[in-house]
Design an enzyme around this catalytic site. Structure first.
Site, PDB file in Angstrom:
ATOM      1  N   TYR A 142       0.824  -1.212   0.000  1.00 30.15           N
ATOM      2  CA  TYR A 142       0.000   0.000   0.000  1.00 30.15           C
ATOM      3  C   TYR A 142       0.863   1.268   0.000  1.00 30.15           C
ATOM      4  CZ  TYR A 142      -3.984  -3.033   1.165  1.00 30.15           C
ATOM      5  OH  TYR A 142      -4.941  -4.003   1.156  1.00 30.15           O
ATOM      6  N   LYS A 191       3.407 -15.473   2.364  1.00 28.35           N
ATOM      7  CA  LYS A 191       3.323 -16.232   1.117  1.00 28.35           C
ATOM      8  C   LYS A 191       4.758 -16.555   0.706  1.00 28.35           C
ATOM      9  CE  LYS A 191       0.887 -17.840  -2.382  1.00 28.35           C
ATOM     10  NZ  LYS A 191       0.094 -19.073  -2.230  1.00 28.35           N
ATOM     11  N   ASP A 223      -3.116 -18.149   1.681  1.00 29.84           N
ATOM     12  CA  ASP A 223      -4.267 -18.837   1.070  1.00 29.84           C
ATOM     13  C   ASP A 223      -4.820 -19.900   2.014  1.00 29.84           C
ATOM     14  OD1 ASP A 223      -1.740 -19.898   0.606  1.00 29.84           O
ATOM     15  OD2 ASP A 223      -2.236 -20.784  -1.325  1.00 29.84           O
ATOM     16  N   ASP A 247      -5.253  -6.787   5.998  1.00 29.93           N
ATOM     17  CA  ASP A 247      -6.460  -6.056   5.605  1.00 29.93           C
ATOM     18  C   ASP A 247      -7.575  -7.062   5.314  1.00 29.93           C
ATOM     19  OD1 ASP A 247      -8.158  -4.101   4.761  1.00 29.93           O
ATOM     20  OD2 ASP A 247      -7.032  -3.523   2.976  1.00 29.93           O
ATOM     21  N   ASP A 251     -10.772  -8.567   8.065  1.00 31.37           N
ATOM     22  CA  ASP A 251     -12.182  -8.444   7.684  1.00 31.37           C
ATOM     23  C   ASP A 251     -12.863  -9.807   7.706  1.00 31.37           C
ATOM     24  OD1 ASP A 251     -12.255  -5.749   7.406  1.00 31.37           O
ATOM     25  OD2 ASP A 251     -12.986  -5.756   5.339  1.00 31.37           O
TER      26      ASP A 251
END
Ligand code: NAD
Length: 357
Positions: A142, A191, A223, A247, A251
């Protein structure tokens, strides 16, 4: 003890829910002999209307000289047509940057009393759920280099995921400290089978673990973590991960707890300074109508007591009081179900105060 708290009620239901959190903090103050001193400042749409900018310098100054910040929410229909860089929500990014908030803590706590609001099967969540996602907040993709370039296949766009050792170490330390205060179990999500930045992440987290021999550390690919979160969420206690993975995962974790009106959060800087706020937005559809659920903000105030002021017993008291109101059947409209007692924002706050006193 005296504690200085900057209040940033913001817009919409922000002022409604912050007022209830202040009532609850005051009740804790009376019970335990603490003095909470508040200074209220403007941010978001309220600041645009009063001062022409969403994050006035005075707001930043007052927040910086406080021990902690309690924020309601910012934004609303009234300011939706402003250009992106002038919108109320910019105040949040500004505060994060100015206050050096690099760690975001999002507990996903499922109260047994609200189990029916959880979209997962009852056997998966039996006994409730209690997970904390620790997300890196100021680095990664980001904030990395980004842009466009021309290629043989036409315009290409890129966003760079980059982490420096120190950025990973400081968030890892927050997560290990958190694990020490809880069940001494930490899952680092990355990852590393594909990304170089994740391989560095994994090696720095593993190095940091040497200082925390009591914490059981495991690593999981993002994943798989996304899948395990709905398959068997009870395996998790504290999760630490990068900005983008956090992020999404926070959620996902919060959705399984049901109502958005119940979810607190904290953003921490170096030392014990922190900004505490509910996960929800300003809910303009119910603002000023005594309909908002104040529990997310009240639970955020509990996090402030625990993480910034080190007042664990007082924080436990607030959490127990919220649970007691739910056990008595008290419900704001967002979590209402047949046979329960309907409460407005203020009545919910009053009941929580009564359960503390
Ligand atoms: P929202 O979270 O404000 O509302 C979504 C839905 O949930 C609405 O139906 C609302 O009534 C309900 N809801 C939210 N909080 C509730 C509570 N405490 N009690 C009961 N019901 C509640 O999200 P949105 O509608 O997408 O956004 C509204 C405004 O808030 C926008 O301007 C958005 O940019 C802003 N926003 C701010 C923040 C923040 O300040 N941290 C976060 C998200 C959205």
């Amino acid at each position: 003890m005296n504690y200085k708290i900057a209040l940033v009620p913001g817009d919409g239901i922000g002022p409604d829910v912050v007022a209830e959190a202040v009532k609850v903090l005051d009740a804790v103050g009376v019970k335990y002999g603490h003095q909470f001193e508040y200074e209220t400042v403007l941010a978001g749409g309220a600041a645009i209307d009063a001062m022409g900018e969403c994050l006035p310098q005075n707001t930043i100054d007052v927040c910086k000289k406080s021990d902690a910040v309690l924020l309601g929410a910012v934004g609303g229909w009234k300011w939706d047509t402003l250009p992106g860089d002038q919108r109320p929500e910019r105040a949040l990014l500004g505060l994060r940057k100015e206050l050096g908030l690099f760690a975001n803590l999002r507990p996903a706590l499922l109260f047994e009393e609200l189990a029916e609001a959880c979209p997962l099967k009852p056997e998966i969540i039996e006994g409730g759920l209690d997970i904390v996602v620790v997300r890196e907040l100021t680095g990664g993709i980001y904030f990395g280099e980004k842009g466009y370039k021309d290629t043989e296949l036409g315009r290409a766009a890129y966003d760079v995921e980059q982490y420096a050792e120190e950025e990973v170490r400081r968030i890892a330390v927050v997560a290990f400290d958190m694990a020490m205060k809880r069940n001494k179990k930490l899952t680092s999500v990355d990852k590393a089978n594909v990304l170089e930045s994740s391989r560095l992440w994994r090696s720095v987290v593993t190095e940091t673990a040497k200082d925390y021999p009591e914490v059981e550390l495991s690593h999981m690919y993002i994943d798989n973590a996304a899948m395990q979160m709905v398959r068997n969420p009870k395996q998790f206690d504290v999760i630490v991960t990068s900005n983008i993975f956090g992020d999404i995962l926070s959620d996902e974790a919060s959705m399984i707890t049901g109502s958005i009106g119940m979810l607190p959060s904290a953003s921490l800087a170096k030392g014990n300074f922190g900004m505490y706020e509910p996960v929800h937005g300003s809910a303009p559809d119910i603002a000023g109508q005594n309909k908002a659920n104040p529990m997310a903000t009240i639970l955020s105030a509990a996090m402030m007591l625990r993480y910034t002021f080190g007042l664990s017993k007082e924080a436990d008291d607030i959490e127990a009081a919220v649970k007691a109101v739910l056990t008595q059947g008290g419900r704001t409209p967002d979590i209402m179900s047949p046979g329960k007692v309907s409460l407005g924002t203020k009545e919910a706050g009053d009941r929580i105060v009564a359960a503390i006193s």
